[in-house]
Motif scaffolding. Structure first.
Motif, PDB file in Angstrom:
ATOM      1  N   ILE A   1      10.725  -7.898  -1.122  1.00 60.15           N
ATOM      2  CA  ILE A   1      10.416  -7.886   0.315  1.00 60.15           C
ATOM      3  C   ILE A   1       9.608  -6.632   0.595  1.00 60.15           C
ATOM      4  N   LEU A   2       8.431  -6.820   1.145  1.00 59.51           N
ATOM      5  CA  LEU A   2       7.580  -5.677   1.460  1.00 59.51           C
ATOM      6  C   LEU A   2       7.821  -5.245   2.902  1.00 59.51           C
ATOM      7  N   HIS A   3       8.108  -3.968   3.083  1.00 60.78           N
ATOM      8  CA  HIS A   3       8.239  -3.404   4.428  1.00 60.78           C
ATOM      9  C   HIS A   3       7.018  -2.528   4.680  1.00 60.78           C
ATOM     10  N   LYS A   4       6.135  -2.997   5.560  1.00 60.25           N
ATOM     11  CA  LYS A   4       4.907  -2.259   5.827  1.00 60.25           C
ATOM     12  C   LYS A   4       5.227  -0.967   6.569  1.00 60.25           C
ATOM     13  N   ARG A   5       4.478   0.062   6.246  1.00 65.37           N
ATOM     14  CA  ARG A   5       4.686   1.382   6.836  1.00 65.37           C
ATOM     15  C   ARG A   5       4.815   1.310   8.367  1.00 65.37           C
ATOM     16  N   ALA A   6       3.960   0.488   8.996  1.00 64.53           N
ATOM     17  CA  ALA A   6       3.936   0.443  10.462  1.00 64.53           C
ATOM     18  C   ALA A   6       5.221  -0.116  11.064  1.00 64.53           C
TER      19      ALA A   6
ATOM     20  N   TYR B   1      12.238   1.109  -2.775  1.00 66.04           N
ATOM     21  CA  TYR B   1      11.363   2.098  -3.407  1.00 66.04           C
ATOM     22  C   TYR B   1      10.190   2.433  -2.492  1.00 66.04           C
ATOM     23  N   PRO B   2       9.805   3.688  -2.418  1.00 68.22           N
ATOM     24  CA  PRO B   2       8.539   3.997  -1.737  1.00 68.22           C
ATOM     25  C   PRO B   2       7.368   3.518  -2.608  1.00 68.22           C
ATOM     26  N   VAL B   3       6.421   2.834  -1.998  1.00 59.25           N
ATOM     27  CA  VAL B   3       5.253   2.347  -2.728  1.00 59.25           C
ATOM     28  C   VAL B   3       4.250   3.489  -2.880  1.00 59.25           C
ATOM     29  N   ALA B   4       3.763   3.684  -4.109  1.00 61.98           N
ATOM     30  CA  ALA B   4       2.847   4.809  -4.357  1.00 61.98           C
ATOM     31  C   ALA B   4       1.414   4.362  -4.626  1.00 61.98           C
ATOM     32  N   VAL B   5       1.262   3.108  -5.078  1.00 58.27           N
ATOM     33  CA  VAL B   5      -0.086   2.635  -5.437  1.00 58.27           C
ATOM     34  C   VAL B   5      -0.298   1.231  -4.859  1.00 58.27           C
ATOM     35  N   PRO B   6      -1.548   0.826  -4.655  1.00 53.90           N
ATOM     36  CA  PRO B   6      -1.810  -0.520  -4.127  1.00 53.90           C
ATOM     37  C   PRO B   6      -1.170  -1.589  -5.010  1.00 53.90           C
ATOM     38  N   GLY B   7      -0.490  -2.534  -4.384  1.00 59.37           N
ATOM     39  CA  GLY B   7       0.161  -3.605  -5.133  1.00 59.37           C
ATOM     40  C   GLY B   7       1.562  -3.260  -5.593  1.00 59.37           C
ATOM     41  N   ALA B   8       1.966  -2.011  -5.422  1.00 62.02           N
ATOM     42  CA  ALA B   8       3.312  -1.523  -5.770  1.00 62.02           C
ATOM     43  C   ALA B   8       3.545  -1.471  -7.280  1.00 62.02           C
ATOM     44  N   LEU B   9       3.253  -2.576  -7.990  1.00 62.27           N
ATOM     45  CA  LEU B   9       3.371  -2.643  -9.451  1.00 62.27           C
ATOM     46  C   LEU B   9       4.792  -2.381  -9.953  1.00 62.27           C
TER      47      LEU B   9
ATOM     48  N   GLU C   1       0.846  -1.189   0.000  1.00 59.25           N
ATOM     49  CA  GLU C   1       0.000   0.000   0.000  1.00 59.25           C
ATOM     50  C   GLU C   1       0.886   1.245   0.000  1.00 59.25           C
ATOM     51  N   PRO C   2       0.330   2.365  -0.451  1.00 58.25           N
ATOM     52  CA  PRO C   2       1.108   3.609  -0.411  1.00 58.25           C
ATOM     53  C   PRO C   2       1.647   3.854   1.003  1.00 58.25           C
ATOM     54  N   GLY C   3       2.908   4.253   1.082  1.00 56.45           N
ATOM     55  CA  GLY C   3       3.538   4.462   2.391  1.00 56.45           C
ATOM     56  C   GLY C   3       4.441   3.312   2.783  1.00 56.45           C
TER      57      GLY C   3
ATOM     58  N   ARG D   1      10.315   9.586  -8.334  1.00 57.95           N
ATOM     59  CA  ARG D   1      10.501   9.221  -6.924  1.00 57.95           C
ATOM     60  C   ARG D   1      10.291   7.738  -6.644  1.00 57.95           C
ATOM     61  N   VAL D   2       9.580   7.040  -7.534  1.00 57.70           N
ATOM     62  CA  VAL D   2       9.412   5.599  -7.343  1.00 57.70           C
ATOM     63  C   VAL D   2      10.294   4.818  -8.321  1.00 57.70           C
ATOM     64  N   GLY D   3      11.360   5.446  -8.768  1.00 55.93           N
ATOM     65  CA  GLY D   3      12.339   4.736  -9.580  1.00 55.93           C
ATOM     66  C   GLY D   3      12.136   4.954 -11.066  1.00 55.93           C
TER      67      GLY D   3
END
Lengths: 474, 474
Positions: B360-365, B321-329, B165-167, B303-305
């Motif tokens: 590897i997904l790093h969740k915002r939290a 990379y910072p994720v900007a949209v759902p699913g990262a893509l 998710e974004p963030g 900013r997202v590469g």
């Protein structure tokens, strides 16, 4: 590139006493120099040497130039300066170089060091070296001091090269670079340097935290033996208005060598805790006297070198400079313990160093068909790479007209330096390597690395690196 | 940076048949992936694994995405694209990437390769991939073709990351990179690439020799095994007007994938004789879908590469990379066999490659207090270095307003990219390393190297490199 080393010219005279050389130092150095010099001697000489052990006759001398108030010129290059020593092609010269930032912490960088004390001497009556910069001796422009600080580097030299004439190339081999040990017994075994985040830095108008703007000095420590390969931060302080011994108040770092009164600043110790900065000892300033003007500000680099501020100009590197004036007139200054590409905040770890150089003169008549033919810019050779230096203006003293020395500071641009670096690399590949323009451009795009040399010297720099082993298959 | 790898999130689902994955390929890959993935599993899982040999349950899958007319998007990023595969954090994905320059020499880069043939297919009626670029499908702007060539790279993907998710931050580990072997039996065991010295190159209006201006294609050869570490030039030719199968004449290289009719060009063989170019296989384009616009030209990095064009983004490197949209893509494109810093003439050795990535997904939290907190730009990690990427405009899609995608080409500047790279490095040192602003600025000046990433992608780039071992003493 040993095939370049044959135009060495007249190296038959000996100089038992180079003024202000040291007799004992020279005796040892002559022997040490012989081995290196043999690479430049003709085949017959080498054969003669093989028959009879000993020094190659008449090939090299080794001069030593200590840093004193008599052997430095501060903040400028000039074709009118009398050489402090004259050498022949093939000779060695050791130059002691003082950092112009030593007075940021005199107890660590000046105290007890007679050479540094003579250069930085300043009381109410006189300075050890009065002129600092290429400006007027009567400081009618800004009131900063003699020379107006239009140029800041303490340059040791110039070294005259016998027989050098405009159109020749001077090869400068950097044989050794050593830190200058702190002479204050309190800091035995250490050397120190200063980094000034100053008003001419790239960051200065772009600060996040208060107070804005501010100048900050960080003092770094290195090992005086030069064997430990890292520096560490000792403390930093914010610059406060400093009153020099003549009574002039310096609100910013606007004149070199102003003694910092440490009772007026707050030292923050323990900065950069646990950070080890790899050292890259090198000379920010190394170059020849320009021909275009008499007094030339030492800050902007130019076609005969000067303040290139490339950390690769260290031990083991070789520089090639086009000679612009009779005798070439080589000087060294702005010694650095380390610097990153860009020298972002305005300075490196400014640290006194002593360098040993071998000078080889390539006469114009010998250049045809060699890699040095038509060389109109400073060229760096390392073990692995050729490095070409582009500037916003390749020859700003001509390109920017009569006011070039002030205009250059208004025209700083990496974009322009990139343009110049590209043109120089294309020239190098088309001449030295005999490529067509299309081959040179394609090869540059796929194999040449361009980096930001510095963004703080008025005439900003971009360097272009090409690896020698691309051509190893030929 | 193993402590970053713990926010891996939901990786418990398995995907025995990734569409369009290959079943047999996956079987082997799952085993191979397990060893690497174990580094990201929690301590309990590692312990369970130690008790019973075999695959770590539910940790990783390995997907394969061949390059076909169904799995690529050409010349643009879009948040509206449906993922070609969906993966969980920790999974591996192999992406076949085709160079958009393959039709410069179809016999060496397309012939006999079903995937490439499907993508480049073009007859009088239809193209395998019609849209090329983010422009209008009806080419009313320039008449070049669908998408107008406003964006040129063949991008494989996007890969959706479940739960992104974004963030959040997506970590992309580049596990392997291999050349795509030439499928034409005539050139067995070789791979080929094309370098175009094109109208958007830095050199184009600054040529020495006639005809001026001109575009020149150079074809390079590498070893298909990837074991020989150098490329060589094969031949070059000057671009001539090319008529595409729809009848549009391309006087310059203004639309990607136009087949070059070799009966209209003069091949000069034997160029760059004896020159060996070290290869640096990498992905010029690697990045996520931006959120700011739906159709985004693939050329300017953001900013997202995207099209960062840093040759360090190769095997063994990791991108964040910072994720900007759902699913990262995530998509990959613009594969290069080699490139120099600056990509001076407009392209690298453009060469089809296949890359294997672990995501590897790093969740915002989970980011608070880690090095990834507040990361708003693409960050590169190699074994030795952190590399930050600055651009003329860090987020041009916002900064330049509604016409950002055309304006960016008028505002290219290394000076601005240097500014952005400085600010990012300062941010990195102040957050990740906890330095004060004064410490960060001094350290940047004495130990960070700034280089020219590229001067050909509209949004020009400067990268800043800091060595990890500066902080090894902590």
């Amino acid at each position: 590139m040993s095939d370049l080393a044959n135009g060495s010219g007249d190296s038959t005279e000996t100089h038992e006493q180079g003024e202000p050389g040291r007799r004992d130092f020279l005796k040892g150095a002559l022997l040490a120099g012989g081995a290196v010099a043999s690479a430049t001697a003709g085949a017959a000489t080498v054969y003669a040497q093989a028959m009879q052990p000993g020094r190659v006759p008449g090939t090299t001398n080794h001069y030593h130039v200590p840093a004193t108030d008599k052997t430095v010129h501060w903040g400028y290059f000039s074709k009118s300066l009398k050489p402090v020593v004259e050498v022949a092609s093939g000779d060695f010269v050791t130059l002691e170089v003082l950092t112009h930032h030593a007075n940021d912490d005199a107890s660590r960088m000046i105290t007890g060091d007679p050479g540094a004390e003579s250069v930085f001497y300043w009381d109410r009556q006189r300075k050890g070296v009065d002129r600092r910069g290429a400006g007027p001796m009567q400081p009618t422009l800004f009131g900063r001091g003699a020379g107006e600080g239009l140029g800041v580097h303490i340059c040791t030299g110039p070294v005259g090269v016998r027989g050098a004439e405009p159109g020749d190339i001077l090869e400068v081999r950097i044989v050794d670079v050593k830190p200058r040990p702190c002479a204050n017994p309190q800091y035995k075994g250490k050397s120190f340097g200063s980094n000034a985040a100053a008003w001419w830095g790239f960051h200065y108008k772009d600060l996040l935290t208060d107070p804005k703007p501010r100048e900050v000095i960080t003092i770094y420590e290195i090992d005086a033996s030069g064997e430990r390969n890292w520096a560490r931060g000792v403390y930093n302080f914010q610059w406060t208005p400093q009153t020099d011994p003549f009574g002039v108040v310096h609100k910013t770092i606007d004149y070199p060598g102003v003694p910092v009164n440490h009772s007026t600043v707050k030292e923050n110790h323990g900065v950069l805790k646990n950070v080890r900065i790899p050292i890259r000892p090198h000379f920010g300033v190394l170059g020849l006297a320009p021909s275009e003007a008499d007094m030339v500000d030492s800050i902007p680099p130019n076609r005969v070198g000067g303040n290139i501020d490339d950390w690769r100009i260290g031990k083991g590197a070789t520089m090639y400079y086009p000679v612009a004036v009779p005798g070439a007139l080589l000087s060294a200054g702005d010694s650095h313990a380390s610097q990153g590409d860009s020298e972002l905040c305005g300075t490196a770890i400014e640290c006194s160093l002593t360098g040993t150089f071998q000078l080889i003169l390539h006469k114009r008549a010998t250049l045809a068909g060699t890699a040095l033919e038509g060389l109109a810019y400073p060229l760096l050779e390392t073990q692995d790479d050729w490095v070409l230096h582009g500037f916003s203006y390749a020859n700003y003293l001509v390109e920017l007209g009569a006011d070039a020395q002030s205009k250059i500071y208004e025209k700083s641009s990496i974009d322009l330096a990139m343009r110049d670096a590209f043109r120089k690399m294309r020239h190098f590949l088309m001449t030295t390597k005999g490529l067509t323009e299309d081959e040179a451009i394609s090869l540059t795009s796929v194999a040449v690395d361009f980096g930001v040399t510095q963004v703080v010297d008025g005439n900003w720099g971009v360097h272009a690196i090409i690896k020698k082993n691309l051509f190893a298959g030929a």
